[in-house]
Write a protein that holds these residues in place. Structure first.
Motif, PDB file in Angstrom:
ATOM      1  N   ARG A  13       8.320  -2.185   5.349  1.00 56.58           N
ATOM      2  CA  ARG A  13       8.022  -3.208   6.373  1.00 56.58           C
ATOM      3  C   ARG A  13       6.642  -2.984   6.983  1.00 56.58           C
ATOM      4  NH1 ARG A  13      13.310  -2.139   8.236  1.00 56.58           N
ATOM      5  NH2 ARG A  13      12.384  -1.093  10.009  1.00 56.58           N
ATOM      6  N   PHE A  14       6.322  -1.721   7.251  1.00 58.02           N
ATOM      7  CA  PHE A  14       5.027  -1.369   7.822  1.00 58.02           C
ATOM      8  C   PHE A  14       3.901  -1.727   6.863  1.00 58.02           C
ATOM      9  CE2 PHE A  14       1.590   1.593   8.733  1.00 58.02           C
ATOM     10  CZ  PHE A  14       1.470   1.467  10.095  1.00 58.02           C
ATOM     11  N   ALA A  15       4.046  -1.339   5.592  1.00 61.62           N
ATOM     12  CA  ALA A  15       3.021  -1.641   4.587  1.00 61.62           C
ATOM     13  C   ALA A  15       2.861  -3.144   4.411  1.00 61.62           C
ATOM     14  CB  ALA A  15       3.375  -0.981   3.258  1.00 61.62           C
ATOM     15  N   SER A  20      -0.206  -8.055   5.124  1.00 63.21           N
ATOM     16  CA  SER A  20      -0.228  -9.443   5.619  1.00 63.21           C
ATOM     17  C   SER A  20      -1.327  -9.691   6.637  1.00 63.21           C
ATOM     18  CB  SER A  20       1.126  -9.782   6.243  1.00 63.21           C
ATOM     19  OG  SER A  20       2.141  -9.673   5.282  1.00 63.21           O
ATOM     20  N   GLY A  21      -2.084  -8.644   6.970  1.00 66.74           N
ATOM     21  CA  GLY A  21      -3.205  -8.810   7.886  1.00 66.74           C
ATOM     22  C   GLY A  21      -2.879  -8.571   9.341  1.00 66.74           C
ATOM     23  N   GLN A  22      -1.714  -8.044   9.636  1.00 63.79           N
ATOM     24  CA  GLN A  22      -1.347  -7.775  11.015  1.00 63.79           C
ATOM     25  C   GLN A  22      -1.939  -6.441  11.472  1.00 63.79           C
ATOM     26  OE1 GLN A  22       2.904  -8.157  11.723  1.00 63.79           O
ATOM     27  NE2 GLN A  22       3.077  -9.510   9.967  1.00 63.79           N
ATOM     28  N   ASP A  23      -2.258  -6.353  12.747  1.00 64.89           N
ATOM     29  CA  ASP A  23      -2.631  -5.071  13.337  1.00 64.89           C
ATOM     30  C   ASP A  23      -1.327  -4.331  13.634  1.00 64.89           C
ATOM     31  OD1 ASP A  23      -5.329  -5.700  13.290  1.00 64.89           O
ATOM     32  OD2 ASP A  23      -5.290  -6.562  15.290  1.00 64.89           O
ATOM     33  N   VAL A  24      -1.278  -3.063  13.256  1.00 71.35           N
ATOM     34  CA  VAL A  24      -0.026  -2.325  13.345  1.00 71.35           C
ATOM     35  C   VAL A  24      -0.271  -0.965  13.979  1.00 71.35           C
ATOM     36  CG1 VAL A  24       1.905  -1.422  12.019  1.00 71.35           C
ATOM     37  CG2 VAL A  24       0.726  -3.459  11.226  1.00 71.35           C
ATOM     38  N   VAL A  25       0.667  -0.541  14.817  1.00 67.85           N
ATOM     39  CA  VAL A  25       0.675   0.810  15.375  1.00 67.85           C
ATOM     40  C   VAL A  25       1.980   1.455  14.938  1.00 67.85           C
ATOM     41  CG1 VAL A  25       0.747   2.174  17.488  1.00 67.85           C
ATOM     42  CG2 VAL A  25      -0.721   0.160  17.363  1.00 67.85           C
ATOM     43  N   ASP A  45      -4.079  -3.777  -2.170  1.00 66.84           N
ATOM     44  CA  ASP A  45      -5.367  -4.428  -1.902  1.00 66.84           C
ATOM     45  C   ASP A  45      -6.387  -3.382  -1.493  1.00 66.84           C
ATOM     46  OD1 ASP A  45      -7.534  -5.925  -1.101  1.00 66.84           O
ATOM     47  OD2 ASP A  45      -6.414  -7.173   0.303  1.00 66.84           O
ATOM     48  N   PRO A  46      -7.269  -2.976  -2.419  1.00 70.03           N
ATOM     49  CA  PRO A  46      -8.232  -1.916  -2.111  1.00 70.03           C
ATOM     50  C   PRO A  46      -9.284  -2.310  -1.070  1.00 70.03           C
ATOM     51  CG  PRO A  46      -8.594  -2.777  -4.320  1.00 70.03           C
ATOM     52  CD  PRO A  46      -7.356  -3.428  -3.801  1.00 70.03           C
ATOM     53  N   THR A  47      -9.310  -3.574  -0.653  1.00 69.75           N
ATOM     54  CA  THR A  47     -10.264  -3.970   0.388  1.00 69.75           C
ATOM     55  C   THR A  47      -9.720  -3.728   1.791  1.00 69.75           C
ATOM     56  OG1 THR A  47      -9.499  -6.270   0.489  1.00 69.75           O
ATOM     57  CG2 THR A  47     -11.227  -5.745  -1.117  1.00 69.75           C
ATOM     58  N   ILE A  48      -8.437  -3.383   1.885  1.00 67.05           N
ATOM     59  CA  ILE A  48      -7.833  -3.097   3.190  1.00 67.05           C
ATOM     60  C   ILE A  48      -8.417  -1.796   3.729  1.00 67.05           C
ATOM     61  CG2 ILE A  48      -5.695  -2.403   4.348  1.00 67.05           C
ATOM     62  CD1 ILE A  48      -4.218  -4.352   2.534  1.00 67.05           C
TER      63      ILE A  48
END
Length: 65
Positions: A13-15, A20-25, A45-48
């Motif tokens: 879920r975290f990954a 999906s482009g969300q900011d995550v803590v 996605d290696p651009t992340i």
């Protein structure tokens, strides 16, 4: 004997949230698998760009006192 390792639901879920482009803590204990949770999205996605802040020195000093 072959051991098959599968990511935990929380790691997936975290990954997915990162992918999906969300900011995550993520706050999780030792041994939970935080590194895999962060890195899985980078495999897709290696651009992340992932920034991990790990205050280990501060935790060590706190525990020592």
């Amino acid at each position: 004997m072959v051991t098959r390792l599968c990511p935990r639901d929380g790691q997936v879920r975290f990954a997915h949230a990162i992918y999906s482009g969300q900011d995550v803590v993520l706050l999780a204990g030792t041994g939970w698998g935080k590194t895999l949770a962060f890195v899985m999205a980078c495999f897709l996605d290696p651009t992340i760009i992932v920034i991990i802040v790990s205050p280990l020195n501060a935790l060590e000093e706190d525990q020592a006192s």
